[in-house]
Motif scaffolding. Structure first.
Motif, PDB file in Angstrom:
ATOM      1  N   LEU A  34       0.817  -1.200   0.000  1.00  0.00           N
ATOM      2  CA  LEU A  34       0.000   0.000   0.000  1.00  0.00           C
ATOM      3  C   LEU A  34       0.857   1.259   0.000  1.00  0.00           C
ATOM      4  N   SER A  35       0.332   2.295  -0.636  1.00  0.00           N
ATOM      5  CA  SER A  35       0.993   3.593  -0.606  1.00  0.00           C
ATOM      6  C   SER A  35       0.680   4.261   0.732  1.00  0.00           C
ATOM      7  N   GLY A  36       1.256   5.444   0.952  1.00  0.00           N
ATOM      8  CA  GLY A  36       0.982   6.195   2.173  1.00  0.00           C
ATOM      9  C   GLY A  36      -0.499   6.491   2.326  1.00  0.00           C
ATOM     10  N   LEU A  37      -1.150   6.899   1.223  1.00  0.00           N
ATOM     11  CA  LEU A  37      -2.582   7.183   1.260  1.00  0.00           C
ATOM     12  C   LEU A  37      -3.366   5.903   1.529  1.00  0.00           C
ATOM     13  N   GLY A  38      -2.933   4.795   0.932  1.00  0.00           N
ATOM     14  CA  GLY A  38      -3.593   3.507   1.168  1.00  0.00           C
ATOM     15  C   GLY A  38      -3.508   3.092   2.625  1.00  0.00           C
ATOM     16  N   HIS A  39      -2.330   3.307   3.239  1.00  0.00           N
ATOM     17  CA  HIS A  39      -2.171   2.999   4.669  1.00  0.00           C
ATOM     18  C   HIS A  39      -3.133   3.843   5.498  1.00  0.00           C
ATOM     19  N   LEU A  40      -3.190   5.132   5.189  1.00  0.00           N
ATOM     20  CA  LEU A  40      -4.062   6.032   5.942  1.00  0.00           C
ATOM     21  C   LEU A  40      -5.524   5.623   5.804  1.00  0.00           C
ATOM     22  N   LEU A  41      -5.961   5.322   4.587  1.00  0.00           N
ATOM     23  CA  LEU A  41      -7.346   4.900   4.380  1.00  0.00           C
ATOM     24  C   LEU A  41      -7.641   3.589   5.108  1.00  0.00           C
ATOM     25  N   GLY A  42      -6.670   2.665   5.098  1.00  0.00           N
ATOM     26  CA  GLY A  42      -6.843   1.403   5.809  1.00  0.00           C
ATOM     27  C   GLY A  42      -6.976   1.608   7.311  1.00  0.00           C
ATOM     28  N   ILE A  43      -6.208   2.542   7.845  1.00  0.00           N
ATOM     29  CA  ILE A  43      -6.283   2.840   9.282  1.00  0.00           C
ATOM     30  C   ILE A  43      -7.654   3.424   9.620  1.00  0.00           C
ATOM     31  N   VAL A  44      -8.116   4.349   8.804  1.00  0.00           N
ATOM     32  CA  VAL A  44      -9.421   4.981   9.046  1.00  0.00           C
ATOM     33  C   VAL A  44     -10.543   3.955   8.892  1.00  0.00           C
ATOM     34  N   TRP A  45     -10.510   3.152   7.853  1.00  0.00           N
ATOM     35  CA  TRP A  45     -11.537   2.156   7.558  1.00  0.00           C
ATOM     36  C   TRP A  45     -11.618   1.122   8.676  1.00  0.00           C
ATOM     37  N   ALA A  46     -10.496   0.784   9.292  1.00  0.00           N
ATOM     38  CA  ALA A  46     -10.470  -0.207  10.370  1.00  0.00           C
ATOM     39  C   ALA A  46     -10.548   0.437  11.753  1.00  0.00           C
ATOM     40  N   ALA A  47     -10.699   1.753  11.831  1.00  0.00           N
ATOM     41  CA  ALA A  47     -10.659   2.469  13.112  1.00  0.00           C
ATOM     42  C   ALA A  47     -11.651   1.939  14.154  1.00  0.00           C
ATOM     43  N   PRO A  48     -12.896   1.601  13.797  1.00  0.00           N
ATOM     44  CA  PRO A  48     -13.795   1.066  14.831  1.00  0.00           C
ATOM     45  C   PRO A  48     -13.284  -0.257  15.423  1.00  0.00           C
ATOM     46  N   THR A  88      -5.821 -10.744  16.518  1.00  0.00           N
ATOM     47  CA  THR A  88      -5.797  -9.397  15.958  1.00  0.00           C
ATOM     48  C   THR A  88      -7.191  -8.798  15.975  1.00  0.00           C
ATOM     49  N   ILE A  89      -7.276  -7.556  16.416  1.00  0.00           N
ATOM     50  CA  ILE A  89      -8.531  -6.799  16.377  1.00  0.00           C
ATOM     51  C   ILE A  89      -8.182  -5.446  15.755  1.00  0.00           C
ATOM     52  N   GLY A  90      -8.564  -5.263  14.496  1.00  0.00           N
ATOM     53  CA  GLY A  90      -8.190  -4.037  13.785  1.00  0.00           C
ATOM     54  C   GLY A  90      -6.687  -3.974  13.611  1.00  0.00           C
ATOM     55  N   ARG A 111      -8.199  -3.745   4.815  1.00  0.00           N
ATOM     56  CA  ARG A 111      -8.882  -3.890   3.529  1.00  0.00           C
ATOM     57  C   ARG A 111     -10.402  -3.978   3.702  1.00  0.00           C
ATOM     58  N   TRP A 112     -10.854  -4.768   4.682  1.00  0.00           N
ATOM     59  CA  TRP A 112     -12.286  -5.025   4.872  1.00  0.00           C
ATOM     60  C   TRP A 112     -12.946  -4.076   5.868  1.00  0.00           C
ATOM     61  N   GLY A 113     -12.152  -3.400   6.706  1.00  0.00           N
ATOM     62  CA  GLY A 113     -12.698  -2.463   7.681  1.00  0.00           C
ATOM     63  C   GLY A 113     -13.665  -3.121   8.641  1.00  0.00           C
ATOM     64  N   ILE A 114     -14.704  -2.388   8.985  1.00  0.00           N
ATOM     65  CA  ILE A 114     -15.684  -2.854   9.964  1.00  0.00           C
ATOM     66  C   ILE A 114     -16.395  -4.128   9.498  1.00  0.00           C
ATOM     67  N   LEU A 115     -16.327  -4.421   8.218  1.00  0.00           N
ATOM     68  CA  LEU A 115     -16.958  -5.638   7.690  1.00  0.00           C
ATOM     69  C   LEU A 115     -16.109  -6.890   7.904  1.00  0.00           C
ATOM     70  N   PHE A 116     -14.855  -6.709   8.339  1.00  0.00           N
ATOM     71  CA  PHE A 116     -13.952  -7.856   8.469  1.00  0.00           C
ATOM     72  C   PHE A 116     -14.492  -8.963   9.376  1.00  0.00           C
ATOM     73  N   PRO A 117     -14.994  -8.650  10.590  1.00  0.00           N
ATOM     74  CA  PRO A 117     -15.495  -9.758  11.422  1.00  0.00           C
ATOM     75  C   PRO A 117     -16.624 -10.535  10.738  1.00  0.00           C
ATOM     76  N   LEU A 118     -17.492  -9.842  10.028  1.00  0.00           N
ATOM     77  CA  LEU A 118     -18.587 -10.520   9.319  1.00  0.00           C
ATOM     78  C   LEU A 118     -18.059 -11.371   8.170  1.00  0.00           C
ATOM     79  N   ALA A 119     -17.108 -10.828   7.418  1.00  0.00           N
ATOM     80  CA  ALA A 119     -16.520 -11.587   6.316  1.00  0.00           C
ATOM     81  C   ALA A 119     -15.772 -12.810   6.837  1.00  0.00           C
ATOM     82  N   TYR A 120     -15.069 -12.652   7.955  1.00  0.00           N
ATOM     83  CA  TYR A 120     -14.326 -13.757   8.559  1.00  0.00           C
ATOM     84  C   TYR A 120     -15.302 -14.863   8.990  1.00  0.00           C
TER      85      TYR A 120
END
Length: 137
Positions: free
Chosen positions: A2-16, A68-70, A97-106
């Motif tokens: 991921l690029s710097g912007l990709g890292h930032l978006l991933g952090i925000v998307w997984a923030a919850p 791992t949690i977020g 990558r999956w954000g808040i949807l990750f637990p459901l996808a898992y």
């Protein structure tokens, strides 16, 4: 990678999820635990301590070395090998990558494995990918 912007978006998307991970990790840190910041393929907060040792060895899904949690990796003191850390960092990337949807996808992946008569953990697509990441070291 991921690029710097990709890292930032991933952090925000997984923030919850990360906030929940920090909430789970807080008592571990307050009771003789410690925090370490890890940045390999994805930024992560590693939390270890006696409470983590106790909880992970008695996890309802079976004893484990880490979870791992977020962007938070909670690990035992003696079970965190480089292989386990790489496995958990793969889950950090999946969470980004999956954000808040990750637990459901898992859970859906585990359910799909069970429906097909397979093991919910070993045939979960996220676990397969994390085990594949371990082999690249």
């Amino acid at each position: 990678m991921l690029s710097g912007l990709g890292h930032l978006l991933g952090i925000v998307w997984a923030a919850p999820l990360t906030a929940f991970g920090l909430l789970v990790g807080l008592p571990i840190v307050l009771w003789r635990g410690h925090v370490q910041f890890v940045h390999a393929w994805a930024p992560a907060i590693l939390i270890r301590g006696p409470i983590a040792d106790f909880l992970l060895r008695r996890h309802p899904f079976g004893a484990m070395n880490a979870m791992t949690i977020g962007h938070v990796v909670i690990a035992t003191h003696d079970g965190l090998s480089s292989r386990v850390l790489i496995h958990e960092l793969a889950h950090v990337r999946q969470g980004a990558r999956w954000g808040i949807l990750f637990p459901l996808a898992y859970l859906a992946s585990s359910l799909w494995a069970l429906i097909r008569g397979k093991d919910a953990y070993w045939h979960n697509r996220f676990e397969i990918a994390a085990r594949r990441a371990e082999k690249r070291i």
